[in-house]
Write a protein that holds these residues in place. Structure first.
Motif, mmCIF file in Angstrom:
data_model
loop_
_atom_site.group_PDB
_atom_site.id
_atom_site.type_symbol
_atom_site.label_atom_id
_atom_site.label_comp_id
_atom_site.label_asym_id
_atom_site.label_seq_id
_atom_site.Cartn_x
_atom_site.Cartn_y
_atom_site.Cartn_z
ATOM 1 N N GLU A 120 -1.373 -6.440 -10.654
ATOM 2 C CA GLU A 120 -0.733 -4.715 -10.773
ATOM 3 C C GLU A 120 -1.463 -4.218 -10.696
ATOM 4 O OE1 GLU A 120 1.986 -5.300 -13.928
ATOM 5 O OE2 GLU A 120 2.395 -7.386 -13.103
ATOM 6 N N MET A 121 -1.192 -2.893 -9.985
ATOM 7 C CA MET A 121 -2.675 -1.297 -10.104
ATOM 8 C C MET A 121 -1.805 -0.127 -10.202
ATOM 9 S SD MET A 121 -3.704 -2.277 -6.363
ATOM 10 C CE MET A 121 -3.827 -3.833 -6.202
ATOM 11 N N ASP A 122 -2.199 0.337 -10.941
ATOM 12 C CA ASP A 122 -2.220 2.044 -10.702
ATOM 13 C C ASP A 122 -2.758 3.263 -10.238
ATOM 14 O OD1 ASP A 122 -0.216 1.787 -12.669
ATOM 15 O OD2 ASP A 122 -1.709 1.789 -13.951
ATOM 16 N N LEU A 123 -2.723 3.427 -9.146
ATOM 17 C CA LEU A 123 -3.364 4.446 -8.621
ATOM 18 C C LEU A 123 -3.626 5.920 -8.889
ATOM 19 C CD1 LEU A 123 -3.967 6.135 -5.430
ATOM 20 C CD2 LEU A 123 -2.151 7.364 -5.675
ATOM 21 N N GLY B 295 3.021 5.239 -7.293
ATOM 22 C CA GLY B 295 1.670 5.238 -8.430
ATOM 23 C C GLY B 295 1.276 3.649 -8.761
ATOM 24 N N LYS B 296 1.907 3.298 -8.376
ATOM 25 C CA LYS B 296 1.778 1.657 -8.518
ATOM 26 C C LYS B 296 2.139 0.466 -8.000
ATOM 27 C CE LYS B 296 3.593 2.921 -12.284
ATOM 28 N NZ LYS B 296 3.215 2.303 -13.832
ATOM 29 N N THR B 297 1.665 -0.612 -8.022
ATOM 30 C CA THR B 297 1.918 -1.345 -6.977
ATOM 31 C C THR B 297 1.674 -3.127 -7.230
ATOM 32 O OG1 THR B 297 1.879 -2.264 -4.606
ATOM 33 C CG2 THR B 297 0.223 -1.777 -5.325
ATOM 34 N N LYS B 298 2.599 -3.648 -6.455
ATOM 35 C CA LYS B 298 1.950 -5.279 -6.720
ATOM 36 C C LYS B 298 1.518 -5.896 -5.881
ATOM 37 C CE LYS B 298 4.622 -7.077 -10.043
ATOM 38 N NZ LYS B 298 6.050 -8.437 -10.544
ATOM 39 N N LEU C 158 0.669 -0.834 0.207
ATOM 40 C CA LEU C 158 -0.115 0.147 -0.066
ATOM 41 C C LEU C 158 1.114 1.481 -0.054
ATOM 42 C CD1 LEU C 158 -3.098 1.285 -0.011
ATOM 43 C CD2 LEU C 158 -3.002 1.005 2.202
ATOM 44 N N GLU C 159 1.913 1.508 0.801
ATOM 45 C CA GLU C 159 2.735 2.281 0.738
ATOM 46 C C GLU C 159 3.559 2.172 -0.859
ATOM 47 O OE1 GLU C 159 5.977 1.770 4.065
ATOM 48 O OE2 GLU C 159 4.271 1.050 5.771
ATOM 49 N N ASP C 160 4.031 1.329 -1.637
ATOM 50 C CA ASP C 160 4.333 1.339 -1.968
ATOM 51 C C ASP C 160 2.997 2.298 -3.879
ATOM 52 O OD1 ASP C 160 6.440 0.645 -2.101
ATOM 53 O OD2 ASP C 160 6.099 -2.339 -3.034
ATOM 54 N N ALA D 272 -8.280 4.787 -1.702
ATOM 55 C CA ALA D 272 -8.090 5.201 -2.526
ATOM 56 C C ALA D 272 -8.683 4.506 -3.603
ATOM 57 C CB ALA D 272 -6.641 4.906 -2.952
ATOM 58 N N ILE D 273 -8.691 4.562 -4.648
ATOM 59 C CA ILE D 273 -9.253 4.295 -6.250
ATOM 60 C C ILE D 273 -8.265 3.971 -6.596
ATOM 61 C CG2 ILE D 273 -11.082 4.441 -8.500
ATOM 62 C CD1 ILE D 273 -12.251 7.141 -6.927
ATOM 63 N N VAL D 274 -8.211 2.786 -7.428
ATOM 64 C CA VAL D 274 -7.212 2.099 -8.223
ATOM 65 C C VAL D 274 -7.523 1.786 -9.519
ATOM 66 C CG1 VAL D 274 -5.666 1.554 -6.432
ATOM 67 C CG2 VAL D 274 -6.669 -0.313 -7.183
#
Length: 107
Positions: free
Chosen positions: A77-80, A26-29, A19-21, A55-57
């Motif tokens: 994989e997602m983007d903020l 602005g993105k994470t896995k 979540l911190e990433d 957030a919305i991802v």
């Protein structure tokens, strides 16, 4: 072996680091146990480990695989898209608790 579908429009983080990433880059896995199918291309509400909407991802990829320890996992994989305001977070958290978390506390 089987797939479970995430029909809800939510994405629950169990790892604070993932979540911190998301907020830092602005993105994470996100790593989930078992084979799951996430709605690639869809926007969903992200929840922190304490079940608060944050957030919305947008889901970019959902990759199911067997890792080196022979465990079934899914990498998501997602983007903020954007963080939620405090008011949005309160409403989404209350709704998700009533509709999902109350009945699925062990997930």
């Amino acid at each position: 072996m089987g797939f479970s579908t995430e029909f809800n429009s939510i994405c629950k983080f169990k790892s604070a680091r993932e979540l911190e990433d998301l907020f830092e880059y602005g993105k994470t896995k996100m790593r989930k146990s078992g084979f799951r199918i996430y709605p690639t291309g869809m926007k969903v509400i992200a929840f922190d480990p304490e079940n608060r909407a944050v957030a919305i991802v947008q889901i970019k990829a959902s990759i199911a695989e067997i890792d080196f320890q022979d465990r079934e996992i899914t990498l998501v994989e997602m983007d903020l898209v954007r963080p939620l305001t405090p008011e949005e977070s309160a409403v989404e958290t209350a709704l998700a608790y009533e509709m999902f978390f109350r009945d699925h506390e062990s997930n």
